[in-house]
Enzyme design. Structure first.
Site: not given
Ligand SMILES: NC(=O)c1ccc[n+]([C@@H]2O[C@H](COP(=O)([O-])OP(=O)(O)OC[C@H]3O[C@@H](n4cnc5c(N)ncnc54)[C@H](O)[C@@H]3O)[C@@H](O)[C@H]2O)c1
Length: 252
Positions: A39, A65-66, A155, A159
């Site tokens: 992360d 950072d990915v 976004y 996606k």
């Molecule tokens: N929460 C929702 O409602 C939802 C719905 C659909 C899809 N998603 C997807 O689920 C995935 C996880 O999201 P989440 O909801 O758990 O969000 P979140 O913000 O709780 O977690 C995402 C994590 O990714 C980390 N991150 C961001 N950029 C980064 C990078 N460049 N390198 C490494 N880490 C990085 C952040 O620091 C964070 O800890 C994402 O791909 C998001 O698009 C989430």
């Protein structure tokens, strides 16, 4: 829960400092995997690590950072030639900005994290998996992979695009024993709200039409359990699948 489901496997999980990535790291570790958790947030990783260690799981945390090739290479080095599972979970939102109002910075960063980061880490993991005779990659996409209205243009584009990447890997690397699948969550209770806060009233008003059909807000582990299953040998015939976990939102 089957505590031996992933016994002896190494799993890289991105975005493991919060939300779905954290739940995935915790679940995979509880199911026997050695987790390499990545992360950008050191604090987030520390909290995930504490939770995994408390329950006796194996985890190594790496602040990375990915979108950075150098960071991706550090992750691959940490895996030491063994990547059975790659969970591409890290992602960011785009403040619901519609095309006419999106700034280049938001567009570039959202595509960098949500697509380029997935491409870079998957590209680096493929030869390791090929050398081992296979592996399983699970990438978190979104309800926004299926249509507009769940997010802004950056976004939604990212996606949709990442599903193409998932299918590409499934088709071209399936013969190498590598499975690549996508999970599409609906609304999940995570920390993503920080990049989700709308900045544009008129677009958000239109988006409400879509939001009105939204399923229940899920717990992150409800997504992690799908990721774990897709990563497991139980899903050995599942490749190139786009699996929704959205409480029925996409069926509306
Ligand atoms: N929460 C929702 O409602 C939802 C719905 C659909 C899809 N998603 C997807 O689920 C995935 C996880 O999201 P989440 O909801 O758990 O969000 P979140 O913000 O709780 O977690 C995402 C994590 O990714 C980390 N991150 C961001 N950029 C980064 C990078 N460049 N390198 C490494 N880490 C990085 C952040 O620091 C964070 O800890 C994402 O791909 C998001 O698009 C989430």
């Amino acid at each position: 829960m089957d505590t031996s489901r992933h016994a002896g496997k190494t799993a890289i999980v991105t975005g493991a400092g919060s939300g779905i990535g954290r739940a995935t790291a915790i679940r995979l570790a509880a199911e026997g995997a050695n987790v390499i958790a990545c992360d950008v947030s050191a604090d987030g990783l520390a909290a995930t690590r504490d939770q995994v260690m408390t329950s006796g799981g194996a985890i190594e945390t790496i602040r990375a950072d990915v979108t950075s090739q150098a960071d991706v290479e550090r992750l691959i080095t940490a895996a030491n030639g063994s990547i059975d599972i790659l969970a591409n979970v890290a992602g960011i939102m785009d403040h619901f900005l519609p095309l006419g109002e999106v700034d280049d910075e938001t567009w570039d960063r959202v595509l960098a994290v949500n697509i380029t980061g997935v491409m870079r880490l998957t590209r680096a993991a493929l030869p390791v998996m090929q050398a081992a005779g296979g592996g399983s990659i699970v990438t978190v996409a979104s309800e926004a992979s299926l249509g507009a209205g769940a997010a802004g243009v950056a976004y939604t584009t990212s996606k949709h695009g990442v599903v193409g990447l998932v299918r590409h890997v499934a088709f071209f690397y399936g013969p190498s024993g590598i499975r690549s699948n996508a999970v599409l969550p609906g609304a999940v209770d995570t920390g993503i709200g920080a990049t989700a806060a709308p900045r544009t009233d008129w677009a958000m008003e239109l988006a409400q039409k879509k939001m009105a059909t939204m399923g229940p807000v899920a717990d992150p582990d409800q997504i992690a359990t799908v990721i774990s299953w897709l990563a497991s040998d139980e899903a050995s015939n599942v490749n190139g699948a786009v699996v929704t976990s959205d409480g029925g939102w996409s069926a509306a």
